[in-house]
Design a protein around this motif. Structure first.
Motif, PDB file in Angstrom:
ATOM      1  N   LEU A   1      39.555  41.303  33.134  1.00 43.92           N
ATOM      2  CA  LEU A   1      40.472  40.605  34.023  1.00 43.92           C
ATOM      3  C   LEU A   1      40.142  39.123  34.015  1.00 43.92           C
ATOM      4  O   LEU A   1      39.024  38.730  33.669  1.00 43.92           O
TER       5      LEU A   1
ATOM      6  N   ARG B   1      40.167  40.796  41.019  1.00 38.04           N
ATOM      7  CA  ARG B   1      39.701  42.146  41.344  1.00 38.04           C
ATOM      8  C   ARG B   1      40.636  43.243  40.847  1.00 38.04           C
ATOM      9  O   ARG B   1      40.270  44.408  40.798  1.00 38.04           O
ATOM     10  N   TYR B   2      41.874  42.888  40.515  1.00 36.59           N
ATOM     11  CA  TYR B   2      42.819  43.852  39.945  1.00 36.59           C
ATOM     12  C   TYR B   2      43.907  43.068  39.218  1.00 36.59           C
ATOM     13  O   TYR B   2      44.108  41.881  39.471  1.00 36.59           O
TER      14      TYR B   2
ATOM     15  N   GLU C   1      34.006  41.145  41.031  1.00 33.69           N
ATOM     16  CA  GLU C   1      34.232  42.052  39.912  1.00 33.69           C
ATOM     17  C   GLU C   1      35.468  42.908  40.186  1.00 33.69           C
ATOM     18  O   GLU C   1      35.942  42.997  41.321  1.00 33.69           O
ATOM     19  N   PRO C   2      36.027  43.544  39.146  1.00 34.48           N
ATOM     20  CA  PRO C   2      37.152  44.457  39.379  1.00 34.48           C
ATOM     21  C   PRO C   2      36.810  45.468  40.466  1.00 34.48           C
ATOM     22  O   PRO C   2      35.706  45.999  40.514  1.00 34.48           O
TER      23      PRO C   2
ATOM     24  N   PHE D   1      43.259  47.716  35.238  1.00 35.25           N
ATOM     25  CA  PHE D   1      41.880  47.244  35.178  1.00 35.25           C
ATOM     26  C   PHE D   1      41.464  47.095  33.715  1.00 35.25           C
ATOM     27  O   PHE D   1      42.222  47.469  32.805  1.00 35.25           O
TER      28      PHE D   1
END
Length: 442
Positions: A49, A54-55, A434-435, A114
């Motif tokens: 990403l 995060r998404y 982070e994702p 993701f």
């Protein structure tokens, strides 16, 4: 929704030249080598990403379907390729009859994704699938970037409406696509009439500073606008002195004035002062709209301000600092021969570093915890575990060359709101991280 859905005539140009030359030269070489008809599987995914996000948000799927349907080579295009000496005669003859006749599966538009998520899977012969690479990536990379930024802004805005106003900050065609993607991501209206016409997105707009400056006084400008658009209009109050403009606006339109717009200065401070002034003047229902280079962080900083709506331009149409999602289109499986029933063999790039890929046709599912909240993106190439069969993400988009998944734009917008709501709460944090879901390969 496009103009065809509205019953409006529209010229649909071919999308065949929205491609890189090497796709057509690969086609020519494959036709010569006898490998062009090998059944192949290509997948669209991103290895990571954008930093801190995060998404991701899948957007542009509907536009991809239009592009695939309109990917054909007419006499003008074939003449261009012939005159430039780009392709030989047999390849041009093959392209003259080109129509995509394969299958496409993918995450439905509005869904989140993701790293590693097989967002789209294109299956057909190598020849018919390879030529679609650039047009698919250009649409998904742009629209998904805009939708992701829009989603973050929608989170920051909460229940307050968002207006997309970025047409003048990007290419004129990108502006239409960006307005559509922003709507998928959670915006409510657009200022771009082409987007309203093509996709039936609600449109909005009143006046700019130039209209005020045109008149001999601010009062004259406000009077002209109210006489034309009614007292429910939105008056721009920061051309000169905001306090005096608000006083004049209420005097001209009355306490039923629809809204005032603030486009400069310390928006937090000015919004509080304007709200107090409007209430003192009896315009208690007049709304406050703020614009001025907003992004998700600026919107979040105004959460405690008496603001009723936000207008966002540059930052949403440019992905708020991340104008692409770095999606790629990779061959992950191909048949050993040209026979229709030849078994597929996984293939993958195995170069050093971060550009390697995983071979095989993949399925994807989102595993939920005991509370029904997503806890992992699960991707595999073998049988789907029984506990994940109800959480599979990919749906058929094109079957045998026929589009099977067109849907109203409002459906994709609703899907995104639901998908985002199903993520862990930390997905709504604007801070870098982070994702929110790990990607598990099984």
């Amino acid at each position: 929704m496009n103009t065809a859905d509205l019953g409006l005539p529209v010229a649909v140009p071919s999308t065949a030249l929205f491609t890189d030359q090497y796709e057509l030269t690969m086609l020519q070489a494959a036709l010569r080598s006898g490998t062009a008809d090998r059944r192949s599987v290509f997948e669209v995914f991103t290895r990571r990403l954008p930093e801190g996000r995060r998404y991701g948000v899948v957007a542009g799927t509907g536009r991809v379907l239009d592009a695939v349907e309109n990917f054909h080579f007419d006499d003008t295009i074939l003449g261009f390729l012939r005159e430039r000496g780009i392709l030989d005669g047999p390849t041009l003859d093959w392209l003259a009859d080109y129509r995509f006749r394969g299958d496409i599966w993918g995450y439905p538009e509005g869904e989140v994704y993701f790293p590693g998520s097989p967002i789209m899977r294109v299956e057909g012969t190598f020849a018919e699938a390879v030529v679609l690479e650039t047009v698919i990536l250009s649409i998904l990379n742009h629209d998904s970037a805009v939708a992701a930024a829009a989603s973050r802004m929608a989170v920051a805005a909460g229940d307050r409406p968002l207006m997309e106003m970025g047409a003048r900050r990007t290419h004129e065609l990108s502006a239409v696509a960006a307005a559509r993607a922003a709507y998928v991501g959670g915006f409510h209206v657009t200022s771009d009439l082409a987007a309203g016409f093509r996709y039936n997105i609600p449109t909005v707009g009143t006046s700019a500073h130039a209209f005020t400056l045109l008149h001999d006084s601010e009062r004259d400008a406000f009077t002209a606008q109210v006489d034309t658009l009614g007292s429910g209009t939105t008056l721009l109050v920061d051309t000169f002195d905001v306090t005096e403009a608000v006083r004049t606006a209420v005097a001209v339109a009355g306490p039923g004035l629809g809204a005032v717009r603030i486009d400069s200065g310390d928006l937090l401070l000015i919004a509080h002062r304007v709200r107090q002034q409007l209430d003192e003047l009896g315009a208690t229902k007049t709304k406050i709209v703020v614009t001025s280079d907003l992004d998700e962080y600026a919107i979040a900083s105004l959460a405690a301000a008496p603001v009723d709506a936000y207008g966002v331009g540059t930052q949403v149409v440019t992905g708020s600092g991340h104008p692409t999602c770095s999606m790629v289109y990779k061959l992950v499986a191909r048949a050993d021969g040209n026979e229709p029933g030849a078994p597929l063999r996984p293939v993958a790039k195995k170069s050093m570093g971060a550009k390697s890929s995983i071979g095989g046709r993949k399925w994807a599912a989102r595993r939920l915890d005991e509370d029904g909240v997503a806890e992992a993106e699960v991707i595999g190439t073998g049988p789907v575990p029984a506990d994940l069969t109800d959480q599979l993400l990919q749906v058929p988009l094109v079957s045998g060359g026929k589009v099977v998944a067109r849907e109203p734009l409002d459906a994709t917008r609703s899907r995104h709101i639901a998908a985002r709501a199903g993520l862990p709460l930390s997905a709504t944090q604007l801070s870098r991280g982070e994702p929110v879901l790990p990607t598990e390969f099984v």
